[in-house]
Write a protein that holds these residues in place. Structure first.
Motif, short mmCIF file in Angstrom:
data_model
loop_
_atom_site.label_atom_id
_atom_site.label_comp_id
_atom_site.label_asym_id
_atom_site.label_seq_id
_atom_site.Cartn_x
_atom_site.Cartn_y
_atom_site.Cartn_z
N LEU A 170 38.75 56.39 44.28
CA LEU A 170 39.88 56.70 43.48
C LEU A 170 40.40 58.02 43.72
O LEU A 170 39.55 58.93 43.47
N THR A 171 41.76 58.06 44.24
CA THR A 171 42.36 59.46 44.27
C THR A 171 43.75 59.27 43.85
O THR A 171 44.15 58.02 43.50
N GLN A 172 44.47 60.41 43.79
CA GLN A 172 45.79 60.37 43.10
C GLN A 172 46.77 59.70 44.20
O GLN A 172 47.62 59.14 43.62
N GLN A 173 46.54 59.82 45.31
CA GLN A 173 47.38 59.32 46.30
C GLN A 173 47.47 57.59 46.42
O GLN A 173 48.13 56.95 46.58
N THR A 174 45.90 57.37 46.26
CA THR A 174 45.67 55.90 46.70
C THR A 174 44.28 55.40 46.11
O THR A 174 43.37 56.31 45.82
N VAL A 175 44.41 54.18 45.62
CA VAL A 175 43.06 53.59 45.02
C VAL A 175 42.58 52.67 46.22
O VAL A 175 43.29 51.72 46.58
N ALA A 176 41.37 52.96 47.00
CA ALA A 176 40.89 52.13 47.93
C ALA A 176 39.88 51.22 47.97
O ALA A 176 38.83 51.76 46.94
N LEU A 177 40.04 49.98 48.06
CA LEU A 177 38.78 48.85 47.66
C LEU A 177 38.64 48.23 49.06
O LEU A 177 39.28 48.12 50.01
N TRP A 232 34.83 42.11 57.13
CA TRP A 232 34.69 42.74 55.88
C TRP A 232 35.04 44.48 56.26
O TRP A 232 34.41 45.00 57.07
N ASP A 233 35.94 44.95 55.41
CA ASP A 233 36.26 46.22 56.09
C ASP A 233 36.32 47.07 54.58
O ASP A 233 37.09 46.96 53.76
N ALA A 234 35.31 47.85 54.52
CA ALA A 234 35.27 48.98 53.54
C ALA A 234 35.92 50.32 53.95
O ALA A 234 35.91 50.63 54.93
N PRO A 235 36.67 50.87 52.89
CA PRO A 235 37.22 52.24 53.23
C PRO A 235 36.08 53.41 53.41
O PRO A 235 35.23 53.16 52.76
N ARG A 236 36.66 54.12 54.16
CA ARG A 236 35.48 55.24 54.41
C ARG A 236 36.78 56.63 54.42
O ARG A 236 37.85 56.53 54.79
N ILE A 237 35.92 57.81 54.37
CA ILE A 237 36.73 59.11 54.35
C ILE A 237 36.56 59.52 55.88
O ILE A 237 35.39 59.87 56.45
N VAL A 238 37.66 59.73 56.60
CA VAL A 238 37.63 60.64 57.70
C VAL A 238 38.43 61.56 57.80
O VAL A 238 39.81 61.38 57.82
N GLU A 239 37.96 62.48 58.12
CA GLU A 239 38.83 64.05 58.03
C GLU A 239 39.69 64.31 56.87
O GLU A 239 40.82 64.40 56.87
N ILE A 266 41.55 58.74 53.87
CA ILE A 266 40.84 57.48 53.35
C ILE A 266 41.55 56.46 54.56
O ILE A 266 42.62 56.51 54.72
N THR A 267 40.51 55.91 55.27
CA THR A 267 41.07 54.92 56.07
C THR A 267 40.49 53.63 55.72
O THR A 267 39.32 53.68 55.27
N GLY A 268 40.99 52.51 56.20
CA GLY A 268 40.47 50.96 56.25
C GLY A 268 40.55 50.49 54.63
O GLY A 268 40.95 51.41 53.68
N GLY A 269 39.96 49.27 54.33
CA GLY A 269 40.01 48.71 52.97
C GLY A 269 41.49 48.31 52.73
O GLY A 269 42.39 48.53 53.27
N LEU A 270 41.53 48.28 51.41
CA LEU A 270 42.72 47.73 50.76
C LEU A 270 43.35 48.94 50.07
O LEU A 270 42.56 49.38 49.04
N GLN A 271 44.34 49.54 50.38
CA GLN A 271 44.86 50.81 49.65
C GLN A 271 46.11 50.47 48.97
O GLN A 271 46.97 50.08 49.23
N LEU A 272 45.64 50.83 47.50
CA LEU A 272 46.77 50.68 46.71
C LEU A 272 47.52 51.74 46.34
O LEU A 272 46.80 52.72 46.02
N SER A 273 48.87 51.69 45.78
CA SER A 273 49.59 53.08 45.56
C SER A 273 49.04 53.19 44.08
O SER A 273 48.95 51.98 43.24
N PRO A 274 49.42 54.29 43.45
CA PRO A 274 48.98 54.52 42.23
C PRO A 274 50.18 53.71 41.26
O PRO A 274 49.85 53.14 40.32
N GLU A 275 51.21 53.32 41.83
CA GLU A 275 52.35 52.69 41.18
C GLU A 275 51.88 51.46 40.94
O GLU A 275 51.91 50.69 39.81
#
Lengths: 343, 386, 399
Positions: B162-169, B235-242, B245-254
């Motif tokens: 959970l971050t302000q820019q994106t929610v990654a599942l 199966w694509d889990a999001p991960r933190i790279v540098e 956040i990459t991968g997974g399903l990224q949803l905008s806060p809107e």
């Protein structure tokens, strides 16, 4: 028994359609306004410094004072104005359909709005330009750094399109986050959802001053576009358009002549300068030619002040917004404000 | 009429049957004609000509979320399609989420645990009685924009970031061979169906359908695994790279705020429908089921729910329709749904009538699709009941 | 446990017993209880912490007038108080005459509640005049409640007419004219406008909805099709689309001289929307009236219009009352959408307040306060509607 229902329906429909029939004739909006006794003025109502509702329930701001000046010219009463809040989207429809007499809502004067949307613009009351505000520590120094970042903006404005054009020209991809409500645009930026926010520079400056830590935000030097903000009236009504136009020129000319709300009554009675005497309606009949009372300039200046006073009251250094005058100085002081001669 | 000469014309029902309808048609036609002439007169004064040609001109505005590809240089038609895709996305996910939450809350309202019951009551009564618009503002500003900015993040098991820019599942991604997999599985189904049909022309099929299906499925999967290089879905889990956040399903806060707000609001109504439906099943059914020695979970699943569904499903359909329509509030929190894109289009082109027609037709079709799906499901429920 | 060794029911339930029975009767219920308690604690801690330490409520306090009556002239505020008094008085009368008889304990309860409400009204952090007005209105509410209870049988049939008759008087009080100083509709903002929009729209939508419902049942196919088409189209569109239609399209299809005020256009949109929804409720009510009723009436020689007016509609509409209240509640919430069209109702005034330079960014406090106002009204109306439903249900069975 059911057929009775159809009669009730039929009567209702007939009534509706009869209500729709009425003869059509046109007279100048100016006459309508004078017989009605007040000016209906479309404003934003949500824009600090330009138009907003104070705690006493009164509107104030630069856009508001323009309307008050028009009312003062017509009725010798700056409060004979009815303000209507309009959002960015419906403002043009409101003017076209005659719902408001004049639109004074920081509207950019563009060719398409002037020619194809059915508006007629009065002189520019505020010279603005679109800018971009970012956080100081965000590592963004120019538009190019916004690649892949998100930018907040308001929909239905020229800002939205200018930004798309500019970024396309420079081939920079970005994520727009677009809102209806300008307050939400800045609230969202403040919360950090967007890396940048774009709007007219005056708005950016005024909004920055209201942020918790104004010094942490910078406005990029890149100016995306020029934004001359002007009041507008419906197209095809030269008489009313003239009245609005010259009410605004009065404000500018008064500042140029050094006439303000304090000295106007005294100047009107005692000045020997023929230019001032003509301007204030003591000599000649300039006002009557425009369908206005001859002393309309005195009325405006007495009640609302000259452009400089209006600016200082709403945007000047004594206000929280503290916008430098910049391009909005008089032409003889390096700015762009210029009124044709009152002759 | 002639044979019953004694009945005057104005006392004859058939006469009125005809005249009434003719009158209504006539009046409607007159009203429409008046409106139409006003419209064309007004449009003429504004210098606008009616027509959908503008859809082909360049949109020149940008859209934040584009499930289908879009550039500002594309035309208005494409922009509207993007809006529609966004609307459908939030509607479909919203319906699923609202159903899950709503059914849970509805059952919680009937729980024998006092605290659970009260919490469910508070949830339902609070959200049901405040405007959705305010709730959307709440979710967007207080919750989704309240998450930390990117290098920092909240991590939930899953992993969900959970971050302000994106929610990654975590999510599935299609692979290079997904289409071939789908093709093979489809072929398999067709084959089984053909086999079964051929087989059951005679008296009794040699093998039951399920067995045929299983055996061929195993075969197909084995072949696919040996021939194809990549799996069906990855199966694509999001991960933190540098610090990104990459991968997974990224949803905008809107999207997130709209989805959560819409679903939780609609779920309160669904909860009340479920509660009402369950309570409408007579007490005797509970007692009989308990007398049979069924456990509470089984009673609910096997006895009560199938009966409750009868009264639940039609009202549920209404709530799904409401959800689809309420998704148009997206405009308030900056999610570019159909209505938002359409109103930007209107603003730039001034074509009120055309845009209104487009909006109406699209929403009516969405409503029609949802209600026909629900009606279809409703029929199956009623059949099962018998 | 067999019936024989079951203990006699306990007369007084100790807290311990209550806990055992309601929260910890099985292992999974105990688990659930603990999880819920933990959740509750977390949420309450966060929310209460914010409300009492971080939130800055001055934005609400200084703008209270704006939220409630908007830019209505302060020196004419007494008219709004009178309106409020009338509404509260009528509400008290209706409540009193519709409430079922209660025990004497209930009477004591009412007087305690009155005392508390009076205390709260007088101690609120407001200037003196509004506090006095509020106190008077609390007294009026309970006074009229008592009065309604006392003369229940006398009042009950007149209630509907009293409400209907009060409506134009209230509008006159707010808007002025005919001797009172007139106040432009442009100055009716905040909660006042929300209430007015909701009531006016539902009152105006009602006759249309009856016509539509009758039309949908008509035996003239064309009428039936038109009504069905209208109802289904409107119900298939989002409200925001209907409002867009009313705000943008209405000026285009009406002649140039007939320019409706934006407030009227909003009301037109809401009426259109609600008529379609109410029509479905009314139709359900019409279908609930047994055919025998209208057949019997016609056998008596009543003409079709009278059958409808005297026999069918009274029975149908009675069933529909709770649905109308339900529709009113959702309408009350839906008026918030008008803020998107720059109408300054409750949500709109919240947005205006948020533009005041000294309160930029205080949206959490403002939206929470506004949400609370909506909640209080909607929740109390929904309770009232449930009561009404029960009351009407009883009445129905008896006849």
């Amino acid at each position: 028994m059911r057929q009775w229902h159809s009669f009730i329906m039929a009567t209702v429909l007939l009534g509706l359609s009869l209500a729709g029939c009425s003869q059509q004739q046109r007279q100048s909006q100016l006459d309508t306004i004078i017989s009605r006794g007040n000016v209906v003025c479309g404003v934003s109502g949500e824009l600090p410094g330009f138009s907003f509702v104070g705690q006493d329930g009164k509107y104030s701001g630069l856009d508001v004072d323009v309307c008050r000046a028009i009312a003062a010219a017509l009725f010798d009463n700056p409060d004979a104005v009815e303000f209507r809040n309009l959002n960015a989207k419906e403002r043009f429809t409101a003017v076209q359909t005659g719902e408001v007499d004049v639109l004074s809502r920081n509207t950019t004067w563009t060719m398409s709005r002037d020619t194809s949307v059915g508006l007629e613009f009065a002189p520019v009351v505020f010279y603005d330009g679109q800018g971009v505000m970012v956080k100081q520590n965000g590592g963004i120094k120019s538009l190019a750094d916004l690649k892949g970042r998100s930018i907040c903006t308001q929909t239905g404005t020229t800002n939205e399109q200018n930004l798309a054009d500019e970024m396309r020209k420079r081939n920079i991809s970005y994520t727009p986050v677009v809102f209806e409500d300008v307050n939400i645009v800045f609230a969202t930026y403040q919360e950090g959802r967007c890396d940048a926010v774009t709007s007219d520079r005056s708005q950016l400056l005024s909004r920055r001053s209201a942020l918790p830590k104004p010094e942490e935000h910078v406005i990029l030097t890149d100016v995306v576009s020029k934004e001359p903000l002007a009041p507008a009236v419906a197209a095809g009504d030269a008489k009313w358009n003239d009245a609005v136009r010259w009410a605004i020129y009065t404000l500018i000319n008064a500042e140029e002549m050094g006439i303000n709300s304090k000295n106007v009554t005294q100047l009107a009675s005692s000045s020997k300068d023929p230019g001032i005497r003509r301007f204030l309606g003591v000599e000649g009949n300039l006002g009557e030619g425009a369908g206005l009372p001859n002393d309309f300039t005195v009325r405006i200046i007495k009640h609302v002040g000259n452009y400089g006073e209006i600016y200082d009251r709403n945007l000047g250094p004594k206000t929280k917004l503290n916008l430098p005058r910049g391009q909005n100085q008089l032409w003889n002081q390096g700015g762009l404000l210029y009124a044709p001669p009152f002759r | 009429m002639k044979t019953q000469g004694s009945i005057p014309l104005w006392r004859d029902a058939r006469f009125w049957w005809v005249v009434g309808q003719v009158l209504v048609v006539l009046l409607t036609a007159i009203a429409i004609a008046i409106f139409w002439s006003n419209l064309s007169h007004n449009l003429q004064q504004l210098g606008i000509q009616f027509g959908f040609g503008f859809l082909n001109s360049q949109a020149a505005f940008d859209i934040g979320e584009t499930p289908i590809s879009y550039l500002p240089s594309d035309n208005y038609a494409r922009a509207l399609q993007v809006g529609l895709a966004n609307s459908l996305r939030v509607t479909v996910f919203g319906i699923v989420l609202a159903t899950v939450v709503g059914v849970t809350a509805g059952i919680a309202r009937l729980s024998d645990n006092w605290l659970v019951r009260q919490l469910a009551l508070v949830y339902v009564e609070t959200l049901r009685n405040t405007p959705l618009l305010l709730q959307l503002f709440f979710w967007y500003f207080a919750v989704f924009l309240g998450f930390p900015r990117l290098p920092a993040h909240i991590q939930l098991p899953g992993p969900i970031y959970l971050t302000q820019q994106t929610v990654a599942l975590p999510w599935f991604h299609t692979t290079r061979d997904t289409n071939i997999w789908l093709l093979m599985l489809g072929a398999n189904l067709v084959l089984v169906w053909a086999w079964h049909w051929w087989d059951s022309r005679a008296a009794a099929p040699a093998l039951p359908l399920l067995l045929k299906l299983l055996s061929t499925l195993v075969l197909t999967v084995a072949i696919a695994l040996s021939v194809l290089e990549s799996e069906f879905l990855r199966w694509d889990a999001p991960r933190i790279v540098e610090a990104n956040i990459t991968g997974g399903l990224q949803l905008s806060p809107e999207f997130g705020a709209l989805l959560v707000g819409l679903s939780l609001y609609t779920a309160t109504f669904i909860a009340e429908i479920v509660r009402g439906g369950v309570q409408s099943v007579s007490q005797g059914q509970w007692e009989a089921a308990r007398a049979l020695g069924l456990k509470p979970g089984y009673i609910l699943r096997l006895v009560i729910f199938p009966q409750a569904l009868r009264s639940i499903v039609p009202s549920l359909g209404n709530q799904y329709l409401n959800l689809a329509k309420n998704s148009s509030l997206a405009i308030a929190i900056g999610y570019p749904d159909l209505y938002a894109v359409a109103s930007t289009t209107y603003n730039q082109t001034g074509r009120a009538v055309e845009v209104m027609v487009l909006i109406s037709v699209t929403y009516l079709s969405i409503s029609l699709v949802i209600s026909s799906l629900i009606n279809w499901y409703n029929r199956t429920v009623q059949l099962v009941e018998r | 446990m067999t019936l024989d060794d079951a203990p006699p029911p306990a007369l007084s339930i100790t807290p311990w017993h209550w806990l055992r029975r309601n929260l910890f009767n099985t292992w999974y219920n105990s688990l659930l209880t603990l999880v819920c308690l933990w959740l509750l604690f977390q949420v309450l801690q966060a929310v209460l912490g914010w409300v009492f330490t971080q939130a800055q409520w001055t934005v609400v306090q200084t703008n209270l007038r704006l939220f409630f009556i908007g830019r209505y002239p302060p020196n004419l505020a007494w008219r709004i108080w009178l309106v409020l008094g009338t509404v509260v008085g009528l509400a008290g009368l209706s409540w009193g005459s519709l409430a079922p008889p209660r025990s004497p304990w209930f009477k004591r309860g009412v007087s305690i509640v009155t005392a508390i409400a009076l205390g709260v009204a007088i101690l609120l952090p407001l200037p003196l005049p509004p506090r006095l007005w509020l106190g008077a209105i609390v007294l009026l509410l309970f006074g009229s409640f008592g009065l309604g209870k006392r003369f229940a049988t006398l009042l009950k049939p007149q209630l509907v007419w009293a409400w209907l008759g009060a409506f134009p008087i209230l509008l006159w009080l707010i808007g002025g004219g005919l001797g009172l100083r007139s106040v432009s509709t442009n100055l009716w903002n905040g909660l006042l406008l929300t209430m007015l929009l909701a009531t006016t729209s539902i009152v105006l939508a009602f006759p249309f909805s009856v016509l539509l419902a009758l039309g949908r049942q008509s035996n003239l196919p064309v009428v039936r099709w038109f009504c069905t088409l209208f109802v289904e189209i409107v119900r298939g569109l989002p409200l925001i689309g209907i409002l867009f239609l009313a705000q943008v399209m209405l000026p285009l299809i009406l002649p140039v001289e007939l320019r409706l005020d934006r407030l009227l256009r909003a009301i037109a949109g809401l009426v259109l929307f609600n008529a379609a929804y109410l029509a479905e409720n009314v139709r359900a009510g019409l279908q609930a009236v047994p055919r025998g009723q209208s057949e019997a009436a016609r056998a008596l020689g009543l003409n079709p219009l009278l059958v409808l007016w005297l026999i069918v509609l009274p029975q149908a509409l009675r069933v529909v009352i709770p649905a109308i209240v339900g529709q009113f509640i959702s309408l009350f919430k839906d008026t918030s959408l008008l803020s998107i069209f720059a109408l300054v109702e409750l949500t709109g005034i919240a947005r205006s307040v948020l533009a005041q330079p000294q309160f930029l960014g205080r949206y959490a406090e403002v939206y929470l306060f506004v949400g609370l106002i909506y909640w209080v009204f909607c929740y109390s109306m929904s309770i009232a509607s449930r009561r009404l439903e029960r009351h009407l249900g009883i009445g129905h069975k008896r006849t």
